[in-house]
Scaffold this active site. Structure first.
Site, PDB file in Angstrom:
ATOM      1  N   GLU A  98     -15.150 -35.049  -9.161  1.00  9.24           N
ATOM      2  CA  GLU A  98     -15.651 -34.174  -8.094  1.00  9.24           C
ATOM      3  C   GLU A  98     -14.563 -33.940  -7.056  1.00  9.24           C
ATOM      4  OE1 GLU A  98     -17.560 -32.191  -6.781  1.00  9.24           O
ATOM      5  OE2 GLU A  98     -19.671 -32.696  -6.820  1.00  9.24           O
ATOM      6  N   ASP A  99     -14.611 -32.785  -6.394  1.00  7.31           N
ATOM      7  CA  ASP A  99     -13.672 -32.535  -5.299  1.00  7.31           C
ATOM      8  C   ASP A  99     -14.073 -33.298  -4.042  1.00  7.31           C
ATOM      9  OD1 ASP A  99     -15.949 -30.971  -4.951  1.00  7.31           O
ATOM     10  OD2 ASP A  99     -14.885 -29.105  -4.559  1.00  7.31           O
ATOM     11  N   ASP A 102     -20.351 -34.536  -0.076  1.00  7.10           N
ATOM     12  CA  ASP A 102     -20.732 -34.140   1.274  1.00  7.10           C
ATOM     13  C   ASP A 102     -22.146 -34.685   1.539  1.00  7.10           C
ATOM     14  OD1 ASP A 102     -20.532 -32.723   3.691  1.00  7.10           O
ATOM     15  OD2 ASP A 102     -21.340 -30.896   2.830  1.00  7.10           O
ATOM     16  N   PHE A 151     -14.922 -28.951   7.968  1.00  6.77           N
ATOM     17  CA  PHE A 151     -14.885 -28.122   6.770  1.00  6.77           C
ATOM     18  C   PHE A 151     -13.430 -27.963   6.333  1.00  6.77           C
ATOM     19  CE2 PHE A 151     -14.664 -24.199   4.380  1.00  6.77           C
ATOM     20  CZ  PHE A 151     -15.630 -24.466   3.429  1.00  6.77           C
ATOM     21  N   ARG A 164      -7.741 -22.113  -2.396  1.00 11.18           N
ATOM     22  CA  ARG A 164      -7.740 -23.174  -3.417  1.00 11.18           C
ATOM     23  C   ARG A 164      -6.323 -23.570  -3.805  1.00 11.18           C
ATOM     24  NH1 ARG A 164     -13.068 -23.588  -5.351  1.00 11.18           N
ATOM     25  NH2 ARG A 164     -14.220 -21.640  -5.544  1.00 11.18           N
TER      26      ARG A 164
HETATM   27  P1  5GP Z   1     -22.868 -31.868  -1.584  1.00 15.60           P
HETATM   28  O1  5GP Z   1     -23.872 -31.500  -2.635  1.00 15.60           O
HETATM   29  O2  5GP Z   1     -22.356 -33.278  -1.665  1.00 15.60           O
HETATM   30  O3  5GP Z   1     -23.387 -31.540  -0.199  1.00 15.60           O
HETATM   31  O4  5GP Z   1     -21.672 -30.867  -1.693  1.00 15.60           O
HETATM   32  C1  5GP Z   1     -20.807 -30.841  -2.693  1.00 15.60           C
HETATM   33  C2  5GP Z   1     -20.102 -29.509  -2.775  1.00 15.60           C
HETATM   34  O5  5GP Z   1     -20.106 -28.777  -1.529  1.00 15.60           O
HETATM   35  C3  5GP Z   1     -18.654 -29.753  -3.079  1.00 15.60           C
HETATM   36  O6  5GP Z   1     -18.458 -29.901  -4.464  1.00 15.60           O
HETATM   37  C4  5GP Z   1     -17.986 -28.527  -2.479  1.00 15.60           C
HETATM   38  O7  5GP Z   1     -18.014 -27.470  -3.405  1.00 15.60           O
HETATM   39  C5  5GP Z   1     -18.861 -28.157  -1.297  1.00 15.60           C
HETATM   40  N1  5GP Z   1     -18.289 -28.686  -0.030  1.00 15.60           N
HETATM   41  C6  5GP Z   1     -18.761 -29.695   0.723  1.00 15.60           C
HETATM   42  N2  5GP Z   1     -17.973 -29.904   1.796  1.00 15.60           N
HETATM   43  C7  5GP Z   1     -16.965 -29.001   1.712  1.00 15.60           C
HETATM   44  C8  5GP Z   1     -15.809 -28.719   2.527  1.00 15.60           C
HETATM   45  O8  5GP Z   1     -15.517 -29.346   3.553  1.00 15.60           O
HETATM   46  N3  5GP Z   1     -15.013 -27.709   2.088  1.00 15.60           N
HETATM   47  C9  5GP Z   1     -15.270 -26.978   0.970  1.00 15.60           C
HETATM   48  N4  5GP Z   1     -14.419 -26.020   0.665  1.00 15.60           N
HETATM   49  N5  5GP Z   1     -16.342 -27.224   0.180  1.00 15.60           N
HETATM   50  C10 5GP Z   1     -17.175 -28.224   0.553  1.00 15.60           C
END
Ligand code: 5GP
Length: 188
Positions: A98-99, A102, A151, A164
Site C-alpha cells: 500500500e502507498d 489513512d 495531504f 505521482r
Molecule cells: P484510507 O482508506 O486508509 O483512508 O485511505 C487509503 C487511500 O487514500 C490511499 O491508498 C490513498 O490513495 C488515499 N490517501 C490517503 N491519504 C492520502 C494523502 O495524504 N495523499 C494522497 N495523495 N492520497 C491519500
C-alpha cells in the site's frame, strides 16, 4: 511541478534507504515462501516497483484497484472492486503493498477480501501511515514512515492524478487545491 510543493516531508534519499531496509526484512521473512505481492492501484505502483527490485527471492506480482460507491471513500467506507486479482492466492503467502494508510478503511476491506480467499498468510507493507486519522484498526507489518495529518503527494501519490512522478513525498501548497475543497475528501 516542484514549485507547487510547500514542503518536502521525506526526501528521495530517505525513501530509497527505507525501501532497501524494508526489502531486507522481507527477504529474511519470506525466504523460500514465494510470496505474491499485491499492489493497490494506483498509488502503490512506484513503491512496489522499487521494493520488488530489492527482493532477492522468488515472487509474483498482482494488482487490485478499488473505487468507492459514494463521492468520498474516507467517509463512506463502501468499496467496489474495479480490478480484481488475476491469480488465485489460495494457500499462498500474500504481501499487500500500500502507498498510505489513512483512515484504514481501504486496508481493512482489502484484508477481509484477501483472507476470504484462504491464503497461507497475509501481511502488509505500507510506505506511509497517518495514525491520527485512523477510523478502524489497520496496521502495517512493514512500515516506511509515520507522517502527520497532512495531504501528501509524490512517489506514486497524486492530487487529481498529478504529482505521482515526484521522487520525494511533499505537502502541496494550499493554493493548488483552493476552490476544489480541502483534500483528501474530493480526490479519491
Ligand atoms: P484510507 O482508506 O486508509 O483512508 O485511505 C487509503 C487511500 O487514500 C490511499 O491508498 C490513498 O490513495 C488515499 N490517501 C490517503 N491519504 C492520502 C494523502 O495524504 N495523499 C494522497 N495523495 N492520497 C491519500
Amino acid at each position: 511541478m516542484t514549485s507547487d510543493i510547500k514542503e518536502v516531508l521525506i526526501t528521495e534519499d530517505q525513501i530509497q534507504a527505507k525501501v532497501q531496509e524494508l526489502a531486507e526484512q522481507i527477504n529474511r521473512d519470506y525466504r523460500d515462501k514465494n510470496p505474491v505481492l499485491v499492489g493497490v492501484l494506483n498509488g502503490a505502483f512506484v513503491f512496489l516497483s522499487d521494493l520488488m527490485r530489492h527482493l532477492d527471492l522468488s515472487c509474483t506480482v498482482d494488482f487490485v484497484s478499488w473505487s468507492s460507491y459514494g463521492k468520498d471513500t474516507s467517509s463512506s467506507g463502501v468499496f467496489r472492486i474495479m480490478k480484481d486479482l488475476e491469480t488465485s492466492v489460495e494457500s499462498k503467502h500474500v504481501l499487500i503493498v500500500e502507498d498510505i494508510i489513512d483512515t484504514g478503511l481501504t486496508l481493512h476491506y482489502l484484508l477481509d477480501t484477501v483472507r476470504a480467499r484462504k491464503p497461507a498468510s497475509v501481511k502488509v507493507a505500507a510506505l506511509l501511515d497517518k495514525p491520527s486519522r485512523r477510523r478502524i484498526e489497520a496496521k502495517a507489518d512493514y512500515l516506511g514512515f509515520q507522517i502527520p495529518d497532512a495531504f501528501v503527494v509524490g512517489y506514486g501519490l497524486d492530487f487529481a492524478q498529478r504529482y505521482r512522478n515526484l521522487p520525494f513525498i511533499g505537502i502541496l501548497k494550499p493554493e493548488i487545491y483552493a476552490g476544489r475543497g480541502t483534500p483528501p475528501d474530493d480526490i479519491q
